[in-house]
Design a protein around this motif. Structure first.
Motif, PDB file in Angstrom:
ATOM      1  N   CYS A 106      15.949 -17.866 -26.993  1.00  0.00           N
ATOM      2  CA  CYS A 106      15.320 -18.094 -25.691  1.00  0.00           C
ATOM      3  C   CYS A 106      15.504 -19.536 -25.232  1.00  0.00           C
ATOM      4  O   CYS A 106      15.807 -19.799 -24.055  1.00  0.00           O
ATOM      5  CB  CYS A 106      13.834 -17.755 -25.756  1.00  0.00           C
ATOM      6  SG  CYS A 106      13.488 -15.996 -25.988  1.00  0.00           S
ATOM      7  N   LEU A 107      15.317 -20.478 -26.148  1.00  0.00           N
ATOM      8  CA  LEU A 107      15.531 -21.887 -25.799  1.00  0.00           C
ATOM      9  C   LEU A 107      16.983 -22.142 -25.429  1.00  0.00           C
ATOM     10  O   LEU A 107      17.281 -22.941 -24.535  1.00  0.00           O
ATOM     11  CB  LEU A 107      15.117 -22.776 -26.972  1.00  0.00           C
ATOM     12  CG  LEU A 107      13.610 -22.825 -27.258  1.00  0.00           C
ATOM     13  CD1 LEU A 107      13.338 -23.543 -28.571  1.00  0.00           C
ATOM     14  CD2 LEU A 107      12.876 -23.511 -26.120  1.00  0.00           C
ATOM     15  N   CYS A 108      17.888 -21.469 -26.115  1.00  0.00           N
ATOM     16  CA  CYS A 108      19.301 -21.580 -25.788  1.00  0.00           C
ATOM     17  C   CYS A 108      19.546 -21.129 -24.355  1.00  0.00           C
ATOM     18  O   CYS A 108      20.261 -21.791 -23.598  1.00  0.00           O
ATOM     19  CB  CYS A 108      20.121 -20.726 -26.764  1.00  0.00           C
ATOM     20  SG  CYS A 108      21.900 -20.729 -26.451  1.00  0.00           S
ATOM     21  N   GLY A 109      18.920 -20.008 -23.982  1.00  0.00           N
ATOM     22  CA  GLY A 109      19.075 -19.517 -22.614  1.00  0.00           C
ATOM     23  C   GLY A 109      18.551 -20.498 -21.580  1.00  0.00           C
ATOM     24  O   GLY A 109      19.180 -20.737 -20.544  1.00  0.00           O
ATOM     25  N   VAL A 110      17.382 -21.081 -21.866  1.00  0.00           N
ATOM     26  CA  VAL A 110      16.809 -22.069 -20.951  1.00  0.00           C
ATOM     27  C   VAL A 110      17.747 -23.264 -20.800  1.00  0.00           C
ATOM     28  O   VAL A 110      17.993 -23.744 -19.677  1.00  0.00           O
ATOM     29  CB  VAL A 110      15.429 -22.536 -21.456  1.00  0.00           C
ATOM     30  CG1 VAL A 110      14.933 -23.729 -20.658  1.00  0.00           C
ATOM     31  CG2 VAL A 110      14.423 -21.396 -21.388  1.00  0.00           C
ATOM     32  N   GLN A 111      18.284 -23.735 -21.904  1.00  0.00           N
ATOM     33  CA  GLN A 111      19.150 -24.911 -21.834  1.00  0.00           C
ATOM     34  C   GLN A 111      20.463 -24.601 -21.118  1.00  0.00           C
ATOM     35  O   GLN A 111      21.003 -25.449 -20.402  1.00  0.00           O
ATOM     36  CB  GLN A 111      19.440 -25.460 -23.225  1.00  0.00           C
ATOM     37  CG  GLN A 111      20.181 -26.794 -23.175  1.00  0.00           C
ATOM     38  CD  GLN A 111      20.143 -27.541 -24.485  1.00  0.00           C
ATOM     39  OE1 GLN A 111      19.940 -26.960 -25.545  1.00  0.00           O
ATOM     40  NE2 GLN A 111      20.352 -28.845 -24.419  1.00  0.00           N
ATOM     41  N   ILE A 112      20.983 -23.393 -21.291  1.00  0.00           N
ATOM     42  CA  ILE A 112      22.206 -23.009 -20.581  1.00  0.00           C
ATOM     43  C   ILE A 112      21.980 -23.066 -19.076  1.00  0.00           C
ATOM     44  O   ILE A 112      22.779 -23.641 -18.331  1.00  0.00           O
ATOM     45  CB  ILE A 112      22.649 -21.599 -21.006  1.00  0.00           C
ATOM     46  CG1 ILE A 112      23.279 -21.635 -22.401  1.00  0.00           C
ATOM     47  CG2 ILE A 112      23.652 -21.023 -20.007  1.00  0.00           C
ATOM     48  CD1 ILE A 112      23.626 -20.269 -22.958  1.00  0.00           C
ATOM     49  N   GLN A 177      17.373 -17.886 -14.088  1.00  0.00           N
ATOM     50  CA  GLN A 177      16.184 -17.719 -14.907  1.00  0.00           C
ATOM     51  C   GLN A 177      16.548 -17.018 -16.213  1.00  0.00           C
ATOM     52  O   GLN A 177      17.627 -16.456 -16.360  1.00  0.00           O
ATOM     53  CB  GLN A 177      15.123 -16.895 -14.162  1.00  0.00           C
ATOM     54  CG  GLN A 177      14.656 -17.537 -12.873  1.00  0.00           C
ATOM     55  CD  GLN A 177      13.597 -16.703 -12.186  1.00  0.00           C
ATOM     56  OE1 GLN A 177      12.402 -16.847 -12.457  1.00  0.00           O
ATOM     57  NE2 GLN A 177      14.009 -15.837 -11.304  1.00  0.00           N
ATOM     58  N   VAL A 178      15.597 -17.043 -17.152  1.00  0.00           N
ATOM     59  CA  VAL A 178      15.750 -16.333 -18.416  1.00  0.00           C
ATOM     60  C   VAL A 178      14.752 -15.180 -18.414  1.00  0.00           C
ATOM     61  O   VAL A 178      13.550 -15.388 -18.305  1.00  0.00           O
ATOM     62  CB  VAL A 178      15.487 -17.261 -19.622  1.00  0.00           C
ATOM     63  CG1 VAL A 178      15.573 -16.467 -20.926  1.00  0.00           C
ATOM     64  CG2 VAL A 178      16.481 -18.413 -19.638  1.00  0.00           C
ATOM     65  N   ILE A 179      15.265 -13.956 -18.526  1.00  0.00           N
ATOM     66  CA  ILE A 179      14.433 -12.755 -18.550  1.00  0.00           C
ATOM     67  C   ILE A 179      14.522 -12.140 -19.942  1.00  0.00           C
ATOM     68  O   ILE A 179      15.622 -11.915 -20.461  1.00  0.00           O
ATOM     69  CB  ILE A 179      14.892 -11.721 -17.500  1.00  0.00           C
ATOM     70  CG1 ILE A 179      14.963 -12.362 -16.111  1.00  0.00           C
ATOM     71  CG2 ILE A 179      13.953 -10.524 -17.500  1.00  0.00           C
ATOM     72  CD1 ILE A 179      13.638 -12.830 -15.574  1.00  0.00           C
ATOM     73  N   VAL A 180      13.376 -11.878 -20.542  1.00  0.00           N
ATOM     74  CA  VAL A 180      13.348 -11.292 -21.885  1.00  0.00           C
ATOM     75  C   VAL A 180      12.711  -9.908 -21.810  1.00  0.00           C
ATOM     76  O   VAL A 180      12.010  -9.582 -20.852  1.00  0.00           O
ATOM     77  CB  VAL A 180      12.583 -12.186 -22.881  1.00  0.00           C
ATOM     78  CG1 VAL A 180      13.146 -13.591 -22.887  1.00  0.00           C
ATOM     79  CG2 VAL A 180      11.092 -12.213 -22.557  1.00  0.00           C
ATOM     80  N   ASP A 181      12.948  -9.096 -22.851  1.00  0.00           N
ATOM     81  CA  ASP A 181      12.344  -7.769 -22.863  1.00  0.00           C
ATOM     82  C   ASP A 181      10.989  -7.784 -23.565  1.00  0.00           C
ATOM     83  O   ASP A 181      10.543  -8.808 -24.092  1.00  0.00           O
ATOM     84  CB  ASP A 181      13.299  -6.749 -23.485  1.00  0.00           C
ATOM     85  CG  ASP A 181      13.558  -7.001 -24.959  1.00  0.00           C
ATOM     86  OD1 ASP A 181      12.921  -7.892 -25.556  1.00  0.00           O
ATOM     87  OD2 ASP A 181      14.415  -6.300 -25.533  1.00  0.00           O
ATOM     88  N   PHE A 212      10.800 -15.996 -18.877  1.00  0.00           N
ATOM     89  CA  PHE A 212      10.436 -16.861 -19.990  1.00  0.00           C
ATOM     90  C   PHE A 212      10.263 -18.286 -19.499  1.00  0.00           C
ATOM     91  O   PHE A 212      11.197 -18.887 -18.958  1.00  0.00           O
ATOM     92  CB  PHE A 212      11.532 -16.789 -21.074  1.00  0.00           C
ATOM     93  CG  PHE A 212      11.266 -17.665 -22.271  1.00  0.00           C
ATOM     94  CD1 PHE A 212      10.492 -17.215 -23.326  1.00  0.00           C
ATOM     95  CD2 PHE A 212      11.823 -18.933 -22.361  1.00  0.00           C
ATOM     96  CE1 PHE A 212      10.259 -18.002 -24.438  1.00  0.00           C
ATOM     97  CE2 PHE A 212      11.603 -19.733 -23.465  1.00  0.00           C
ATOM     98  CZ  PHE A 212      10.818 -19.264 -24.494  1.00  0.00           C
ATOM     99  N   HIS A 213       9.060 -18.821 -19.661  1.00  0.00           N
ATOM    100  CA  HIS A 213       8.776 -20.217 -19.287  1.00  0.00           C
ATOM    101  C   HIS A 213       8.276 -20.952 -20.533  1.00  0.00           C
ATOM    102  O   HIS A 213       7.441 -20.429 -21.273  1.00  0.00           O
ATOM    103  CB  HIS A 213       7.706 -20.293 -18.188  1.00  0.00           C
ATOM    104  CG  HIS A 213       8.154 -19.730 -16.880  1.00  0.00           C
ATOM    105  ND1 HIS A 213       8.920 -20.415 -15.990  1.00  0.00           N
ATOM    106  CD2 HIS A 213       7.925 -18.505 -16.345  1.00  0.00           C
ATOM    107  CE1 HIS A 213       9.164 -19.653 -14.931  1.00  0.00           C
ATOM    108  NE2 HIS A 213       8.567 -18.499 -15.120  1.00  0.00           N
TER     109      HIS A 213
END
Length: 215
Positions: A106-112, A177-181, A212-213
């Motif tokens: 998730c952090l990887c997604g935010v940083q991307i 944004q980052v969307i998770v299930d 995801f925030h």
């Protein structure tokens, strides 16, 4: 007539070589398929910009190469493995056998997402390269199946699984944004992660995920 004969000869030759290849294949291959639990990150990306002519194509290639290099570095830095990449989509897996794989994915997604806006796009604009990237990230978790082909091209390993399908769907739901299930959300809640995170319900047609925030 000559071309038709050449096509027919090539077709027949390849069919015969295919039969021979299949006949040589043994059921007991050295390559063993695997089934493991992964956190899966998928990035769906679009590039705004016009290309035309050799000069613009060369500059566009600089943009694509820079983008891919940054994405690969971020994924590797968070302990993931980039397994699939094309002009518009990238998939990475994080083994659940390693510590905090879900949190790192998730952090990887935010940083991307942040790196695209804060680093990649500004650098291209400064150099006058007519490309601006934007994309959304989806994260899911579950079983991923891996099959080894024994080839270097087009792919040494092929991956599939419900977690990969879900990650793609969630990435396609959003931009920036980052969307998770739900599985990822519940994993965070059970594990008592040290990160201060929020999950905001996010619906797109029949798909329901969570933005995801992180604080």
């Amino acid at each position: 007539m000559q071309q038709a004969e050449s096509v027919r000869t090539t077709y027949d030759s390849l069919m015969e070589r295919t039969r021979q290849l299949v006949q040589r294949m043994e059921e007991t291959e050295a390559f063993v398929p695997s089934e493991e639990q992964y956190a899966v990150l998928h990035l769906t990306v679009e590039a705004d910009g016009q290309e035309g002519g050799d000069r613009d194509l060369s500059r566009a290639q600089i943009g694509v190469r820079r983008f891919v290099t940054v994405i690969a570095q971020i994924v590797s830095g968070w302990g993931g493995q980039l397994i699939e990449a094309s002009h518009q989509s990238y998939t990475a897996i994080f083994p659940m056998s390693e510590a905090d794989a879900v949190g790192r994915s998730c952090l990887c997604g935010v940083q991307i997402v942040q790196a695209i806006d804060a680093v990649v796009n500004p650098s291209l604009a400064e150099e006058g390269i007519p490309f601006r990237f934007r994309g959304g990230v989806g994260v899911s978790m579950g079983r991923v199946y891996s099959f080894h082909t024994g080839l270097s091209l087009p792919a040494n390993s092929l991956y599939y699984g419900e977690a990969m399908t879900s990650a793609v769907e969630y990435a396609n739901m959003t931009d920036g944004q980052v969307i998770v299930d739900k599985v990822v959300k519940e994993h965070f809640e059970r594990s008592g992660s040290e990160y201060q995170v929020q999950f905001v319900p996010y619906r797109y047609h029949e798909w329901v995920g969570y933005r995801f925030h992180i604080g």
